[in-house]
Motif scaffolding. Structure first.
Motif, mmCIF file in Angstrom:
data_model
loop_
_atom_site.group_PDB
_atom_site.id
_atom_site.type_symbol
_atom_site.label_atom_id
_atom_site.label_comp_id
_atom_site.label_asym_id
_atom_site.label_seq_id
_atom_site.Cartn_x
_atom_site.Cartn_y
_atom_site.Cartn_z
ATOM 1 N N ALA A 177 -6.255 12.871 -6.249
ATOM 2 C CA ALA A 177 -5.996 11.755 -7.164
ATOM 3 C C ALA A 177 -4.685 11.054 -6.801
ATOM 4 O O ALA A 177 -4.619 9.821 -6.801
ATOM 5 C CB ALA A 177 -5.962 12.247 -8.605
ATOM 6 N N ALA A 178 -3.675 11.824 -6.476
ATOM 7 C CA ALA A 178 -2.391 11.240 -6.078
ATOM 8 C C ALA A 178 -2.528 10.499 -4.751
ATOM 9 O O ALA A 178 -1.960 9.409 -4.584
ATOM 10 C CB ALA A 178 -1.320 12.324 -5.975
ATOM 11 N N ALA B 58 -4.311 7.224 -5.406
ATOM 12 C CA ALA B 58 -3.428 6.254 -6.049
ATOM 13 C C ALA B 58 -2.457 5.654 -5.030
ATOM 14 O O ALA B 58 -2.215 4.440 -5.029
ATOM 15 C CB ALA B 58 -2.665 6.914 -7.197
ATOM 16 N N ASP C 9 -4.400 3.325 -2.733
ATOM 17 C CA ASP C 9 -4.721 2.082 -3.430
ATOM 18 C C ASP C 9 -3.526 1.142 -3.397
ATOM 19 O O ASP C 9 -3.659 -0.047 -3.080
ATOM 20 C CB ASP C 9 -5.127 2.384 -4.870
ATOM 21 N N LYS C 10 -2.357 1.672 -3.697
ATOM 22 C CA LYS C 10 -1.130 0.859 -3.665
ATOM 23 C C LYS C 10 -0.855 0.350 -2.252
ATOM 24 O O LYS C 10 -0.566 -0.832 -2.048
ATOM 25 C CB LYS C 10 0.042 1.692 -4.166
#
Length: 70
Positions: free
Chosen positions: A51-52, A55, A58-59
Motif C-alpha cells: 500500500a505504501a 501510494a 502514484d505520487k
C-alpha cells in the motif's frame, strides 16, 4: 489473444469519459514510467508494504506525467 470481458467493459467505460483515442498516458520516458509502476510489484515480491509502495508510485507517476506526458 483473449482479453477478459471485465477489461473490455472498463476500457469502454473509460473511453466514454475522455476525449483521447488511447486508454493510458502517452510518455516519452517509457522506461522511467515502467520503473515507477514496477516498483509496486517489486515491493510485493520483496514482502514490503504494498500500500505504501502504491501510494509512492502514484505520487511519483503523477509528477512524472506533469513533465513527461504528451
Amino acid at each position: 489473444m483473449v482479453v477478459p470481458f471485465e477489461y473490455v467493459a472498463a476500457l469502454n467505460a473509460t473511453m466514454k469519459l475522455t476525449t483521447t483515442d488511447h486508454d493510458r498516458p502517452q510518455v516519452v520516458g517509457v522506461a522511467r514510467s515502467r520503473e515507477i509502476v514496477g516498483s509496486v510489484i517489486v515491493a510485493s515480491i520483496q514482502g514490503k508494504d504494498v500500500a505504501a509502495a502504491a501510494a509512492a508510485a502514484d505520487k511519483d507517476l503523477t509528477e512524472f506525467l506533469k513533465t513527461d506526458g504528451k
